[in-house]
Design a protein around this motif. Structure first.
Motif, PDB file in Angstrom:
ATOM      1  N   SER A 182       0.923  -1.244  -0.100  1.00 49.29           N
ATOM      2  CA  SER A 182       0.121   0.011   0.165  1.00 49.29           C
ATOM      3  C   SER A 182       0.870   1.390   0.156  1.00 49.29           C
ATOM      4  O   SER A 182       0.359   2.130  -0.765  1.00 49.29           O
ATOM      5  CB  SER A 182      -0.995   0.048   1.009  1.00 49.29           C
ATOM      6  N   ARG A 183       1.949   1.313   0.735  1.00 51.79           N
ATOM      7  CA  ARG A 183       3.052   2.446   0.743  1.00 51.79           C
ATOM      8  C   ARG A 183       3.470   2.763  -0.526  1.00 51.79           C
ATOM      9  O   ARG A 183       3.466   4.071  -0.903  1.00 51.79           O
ATOM     10  CB  ARG A 183       4.030   2.032   1.661  1.00 51.79           C
ATOM     11  N   THR A 184       3.713   1.725  -1.330  1.00 52.49           N
ATOM     12  CA  THR A 184       4.294   2.028  -2.645  1.00 52.49           C
ATOM     13  C   THR A 184       3.226   2.480  -3.677  1.00 52.49           C
ATOM     14  O   THR A 184       3.838   3.056  -4.759  1.00 52.49           O
ATOM     15  CB  THR A 184       4.980   0.710  -3.432  1.00 52.49           C
ATOM     16  N   ILE A 185       1.920   2.191  -3.380  1.00 53.64           N
ATOM     17  CA  ILE A 185       0.987   2.734  -4.174  1.00 53.64           C
ATOM     18  C   ILE A 185       0.583   4.421  -3.673  1.00 53.64           C
ATOM     19  O   ILE A 185       0.512   5.054  -4.492  1.00 53.64           O
ATOM     20  CB  ILE A 185      -0.292   1.818  -4.073  1.00 53.64           C
ATOM     21  N   PHE A 186       0.457   4.263  -2.325  1.00 51.58           N
ATOM     22  CA  PHE A 186       0.269   5.662  -1.825  1.00 51.58           C
ATOM     23  C   PHE A 186       0.941   6.668  -2.304  1.00 51.58           C
ATOM     24  O   PHE A 186       0.540   7.945  -2.565  1.00 51.58           O
ATOM     25  CB  PHE A 186       0.203   5.551  -0.165  1.00 51.58           C
ATOM     26  N   VAL A 187       2.187   6.656  -2.345  1.00 55.22           N
ATOM     27  CA  VAL A 187       3.037   7.658  -2.411  1.00 55.22           C
ATOM     28  C   VAL A 187       2.869   8.411  -3.914  1.00 55.22           C
ATOM     29  O   VAL A 187       2.700   9.345  -4.083  1.00 55.22           O
ATOM     30  CB  VAL A 187       4.820   7.403  -2.358  1.00 55.22           C
ATOM     31  N   ASP A 277      12.545  -3.702  -9.749  1.00 58.07           N
ATOM     32  CA  ASP A 277      11.958  -3.942 -11.177  1.00 58.07           C
ATOM     33  C   ASP A 277      10.851  -2.878 -11.045  1.00 58.07           C
ATOM     34  O   ASP A 277       9.686  -3.318 -11.080  1.00 58.07           O
ATOM     35  CB  ASP A 277      11.530  -5.384 -11.215  1.00 58.07           C
ATOM     36  N   GLY A 278      10.787  -1.722 -10.583  1.00 59.93           N
ATOM     37  CA  GLY A 278       9.930  -0.597 -10.435  1.00 59.93           C
ATOM     38  C   GLY A 278       9.567  -0.646  -8.985  1.00 59.93           C
ATOM     39  O   GLY A 278      10.219  -1.549  -8.028  1.00 59.93           O
ATOM     40  N   PRO A 284       0.566  -2.129  -9.899  1.00 60.29           N
ATOM     41  CA  PRO A 284      -0.071  -0.640  -9.339  1.00 60.29           C
ATOM     42  C   PRO A 284       0.873   0.252  -9.175  1.00 60.29           C
ATOM     43  O   PRO A 284       0.468   1.413  -9.837  1.00 60.29           O
ATOM     44  CB  PRO A 284      -0.648  -1.322  -8.119  1.00 60.29           C
ATOM     45  N   PRO A 285       1.981   0.389  -8.512  1.00 59.49           N
ATOM     46  CA  PRO A 285       2.894   1.443  -8.037  1.00 59.49           C
ATOM     47  C   PRO A 285       3.627   1.741  -9.325  1.00 59.49           C
ATOM     48  O   PRO A 285       4.090   2.927  -9.615  1.00 59.49           O
ATOM     49  CB  PRO A 285       3.693   1.323  -7.102  1.00 59.49           C
ATOM     50  N   ILE A 286       3.969   0.860 -10.402  1.00 61.96           N
ATOM     51  CA  ILE A 286       4.422   1.213 -11.486  1.00 61.96           C
ATOM     52  C   ILE A 286       3.743   2.207 -12.556  1.00 61.96           C
ATOM     53  O   ILE A 286       3.958   3.214 -13.003  1.00 61.96           O
ATOM     54  CB  ILE A 286       5.083  -0.063 -12.424  1.00 61.96           C
ATOM     55  N   VAL A 287       2.168   1.668 -12.264  1.00 63.24           N
ATOM     56  CA  VAL A 287       1.241   2.499 -13.218  1.00 63.24           C
ATOM     57  C   VAL A 287       1.177   3.882 -12.743  1.00 63.24           C
ATOM     58  O   VAL A 287       1.175   4.654 -13.386  1.00 63.24           O
ATOM     59  CB  VAL A 287      -0.111   1.686 -13.405  1.00 63.24           C
ATOM     60  N   TRP A 288       1.019   3.942 -11.424  1.00 68.93           N
ATOM     61  CA  TRP A 288       0.744   5.267 -10.820  1.00 68.93           C
ATOM     62  C   TRP A 288       2.092   6.060 -10.709  1.00 68.93           C
ATOM     63  O   TRP A 288       1.950   7.192 -10.874  1.00 68.93           O
ATOM     64  CB  TRP A 288       0.265   5.119  -9.338  1.00 68.93           C
ATOM     65  N   GLY A 289       3.344   5.233 -10.947  1.00 68.29           N
ATOM     66  CA  GLY A 289       4.273   6.090 -10.841  1.00 68.29           C
ATOM     67  C   GLY A 289       4.743   6.652 -12.488  1.00 68.29           C
ATOM     68  O   GLY A 289       5.062   7.891 -12.576  1.00 68.29           O
ATOM     69  N   VAL A 290       4.188   6.049 -13.552  1.00 68.98           N
ATOM     70  CA  VAL A 290       4.334   6.819 -14.810  1.00 68.98           C
ATOM     71  C   VAL A 290       3.307   8.100 -14.661  1.00 68.98           C
ATOM     72  O   VAL A 290       3.792   9.116 -14.989  1.00 68.98           O
ATOM     73  CB  VAL A 290       3.302   5.926 -15.761  1.00 68.98           C
TER      74      VAL A 290
END
Length: 691
Positions: A182-187, A277-278, A284-290
């Protein structure tokens, strides 16, 4: 068998010998299959299959990038059509009830890629969604996608304030109190929430026909199981008030720390791309990171954005006219279990393929501090799940990695043994066994030393990661702040990472393989005794245990029986007996075992479902550990695996038996019906040869 005549006893013995011979042939076929699928550098990695949201969300990202008519988007849309159920819906696993969020995203993705809403399959989808309550019922993540593409205002998404990254570790609420995933998605999502980047799309591809009520009248978001409003003095009310307050501050632009928070969030996100690897190495955090980086002003062709996009492409699998995406990759996990199964089948370090596998596994040991170090002071050690994910080693892969090393060495008649000192700092792992002086030469000696050192660090790390209740979570220590599950954003049912009995049992199983028992002295012995108490306390009244990371009570019962026995809990212990009886009671007439993901929603269904090779293997491994290798029910289970094996040595399995997030996301590990049956058959053959 008591009371049997000599003739009948002879018949039984011959039948048993015949079954062992058949099992030996099955073992050889699967061993050859597994060795044939090994990568050149020594590792194994099968497809990790999720549900339709992976394709849908990728298309929605592409639509936000104005690439919804690209070839990859069309190929993902073709996969969505393949995954649609006859009812018109999309589900969390094959044959499950409709999942509204998955269905809305799939329908939206198909419209965006040019599919005609009057097509028969689109009408079926439309009707199924409305019958289930419409888009009104989607979760918070789906709302964010709808907001990105102009279907609802961002104000209807839960607040994800970037200022939270500024909160110190001692604060009751901070990013390290929520689970690593959740943390890697939250940020990155906090960056998106702060900027609210929206692409307005044409009316003919909107999905307002799926809205039952106006979006502002949609129901409140809540975590599954906490879906009823609570009182004035409740965490539910507190966080909903906070959500409203944050949105009010946002409306009036009262955010003095916003610039500083966004700078820290940006740095945090990019830092976690190192040796990974992201961020988090998951979809999910890779998508939101983009989206986050482009929102911050990065050019699409920049190295940073391309890094994220490239890692998304690496998760894609082309299959004919379709493309599907994986949530992540599982090479460390697949390699560790493959090595264990091959060792049980007789392929140890004396053979070049498995030696390469051990070398590859050792190369993936974590040697840098990650997020876990915010709460734990310990030398880095252990393993992660994917190819690279140095910030997030986990107790599950670490314990399985230890056992892979131990089993491979044991197959070569070499042992790793733990020698606890008065303190953990004095604990050592040494190499022992017959004929070692002749075996340890050159690179082999160096590999043994590396294995011993990696195991010592892994044991120390997992010991330091033990939770206050005696169990272990996956990635963090004492990540059990249940009040955070009342945050509106927590409706994905994955906000915290508390102890679970299945994972805790696997950790002590790895300790047991190193010679530690409930009678061992020192700190490591205390760790095991505390863990055994936790596992006992979490056994259910019917004798089973909950399985967090595999489906479900069969998984939990298997792992807890094996773990308890590995550290010296006797076979006649009441907990062992009750667990064994539960497994026996849930064997099906065909001889196999099976359990559905629906048991997470309805625990009364536990132990029920279509029989599968992987779950049958788990049940057999649990019963063998409990001393039941000579039971006729175990023989029937062995027979089931033999009879359902394909000629090439593998098994077919359409069911999802892996768990991502209970009640939200499930997994199909494509090697589960390979290495687990191999391990079970080999362990049965070995156990019956001894007894």
């Amino acid at each position: 068998m008591e009371g049997a005549s000599p003739t009948s006893s002879n018949r039984i013995s011959q039948h048993f010998l015949d079954l062992r011979a058949l099992a030996g042939s099955s073992i050889a076929a699967t061993r050859d299959w597994l060795l044939a699928h090994q990568h050149a550098d020594g590792h194994w990695c099968a497809e990790l299959e999720g549900d339709s949201i992976l394709q849908s969300e990728y298309i929605l990202l592409l639509a936000w990038l104005r690439e919804e008519r690209s070839e990859i988007a069309q190929r993902c849309a073709a996969q969505l059509l393949k995954q649609q159920e006859p009812s018109g819906a999309w589900t969390q696993f094959p044959g499950a009830p409709i999942d509204v969020g998955s269905s809305v995203k799939a329908y939206f993705a198909l419209k965006l890629t040019g599919h005609d809403p009057t097509a028969e399959y689109m009408i079926r989808a439309h009707n199924a969604i409305l019958e289930a309550g419409g888009a009104d019922k989607v979760n918070s993540f789906t709302r964010f996608y709808l907001a990105l593409l102009g279907q609802i205002p961002f104000e209807l998404c839960p607040a994800v304030p970037p200022e939270m990254v500024l909160l110190p570790n001692w604060s009751p609420i901070n990013i390290y109190r929520i689970s690593s995933w959740s943390r890697t998605i939250f940020v990155p999502l906090a960056i998106v929430w702060a900027h609210r980047p929206t692409r307005e799309i044409a009316a003919d591809v909107s999905i307002h026909e799926l809205f039952v009520n106006k979006p502002e009248d949609w129901p409140e978001l809540r975590c599954p199981g906490l879906d009823k409003p609570q009182g004035l003095f409740s965490w539910d009310h507190f966080f909903r008030t906070a959500d409203s307050g944050l949105k009010l501050l946002e409306k009036y632009k009262l955010r003095p720390l916003r610039k500083r928070a966004l700078q820290k969030a940006e740095k945090w996100l990019l830092d976690r791309c190192e040796k990974s690897d992201g961020p988090g190495a998951i979809f999910p955090p890779i998508v939101w990171g983009v989206i986050a980086l482009l929102t911050l002003g990065y050019d699409k062709q920049s190295a940073e954005v391309q890094y994220f996009l490239d890692h998304l492409k690496r998760l894609a699998i082309d299959d004919g006219a379709e493309t599907r995406l994986q949530p992540c990759k599982s090479p460390v996990w697949d390699t560790s279990i493959s090595l264990r199964a091959l060792a049980a089948a007789g392929s140890g370090l004396s053979q070049e393929p498995t030696c390469r596998g051990v070398e590859w596994l050792l190369s993936k040991e974590v040697r840098v501090a990650g997020d876990w170090s915010n709460n734990v002071a310990c030398e880095p050690g252990g393993w992660f799940f994917e190819y690279e994910n140095a910030f997030y080693p986990d107790n599950d892969d670490t314990s399985m990695g230890i056992m892979a090393l131990v089993d491979q060495l044991a197959a070569a008649d070499i042992s790793l043994e733990l020698h606890p000192g008065d303190t953990l700092a004095n604990t050592s792992v040494v190499v022992g066994g017959r004929g070692i002086a002749e075996r340890l030469a050159g690179s082999s000696a160096a590999m043994m030393e590396q294995a011993a050192a990696a195991t010592r660090r892994a044991v120390a790390w997992m010991t330091a990661m033990q939770n206050h209740d005696g169990g272990w979570g996956a990635f963090d220590k004492n990540n059990d702040a249940e009040f955070l599950c009342h945050v509106p954003f927590a409706d994905h049912n994955a906000m915290i990472d508390p102890s679970t009995p299945d994972l805790s049992a696997r950790v002590i199983e790895s300790f047991g393989r190193l010679g530690v028992t409930i009678n061992s002295p020192g700190k490591v012995g205390d760790v095991v005794r505390k863990a055994v108490a936790y596992i006992r306390a979490n056994q259910l009244s019917d004798g089973s245990w909950f399985g967090r990371w595999g489906v479900n009570y069969i998984y939990g019962a298997w792992q807890c029986l094996v773990g308890l026995r590995a550290v010296g809990v006797p076979a006649d212990d009441p907990a062992i007996e009750q667990g064994k009886l539960w497994l026996l009671a849930h064997q099906q007439a065909c001889g196999g075992w099976g359990e559905s993901c629906e048991t997470y929603e309805d625990p009364s269904l536990r132990g029920q479902g279509s029989p599968t090779a992987s779950q049958t293997a788990w049940a057999l491994l649990g019963l063998i550990a409990a001393g039941g290798e000579k039971l006729p029910q175990v023989a029937n289970g062995v027979r089931y695996l033999i009879d359902t094996q394909r000629p090439d040595g593998a098994w077919d399995e359409v069911e999802f038996t892996g768990t991502g997030f209970p009640r939200v996301f499930y997994l199909k590990y494509h090697y589960y019906p390979i290495y687990f049956p191999l391990l079970a058959l080999a362990e049965w053959n070995r156990a019956t040869a001894r007894s």
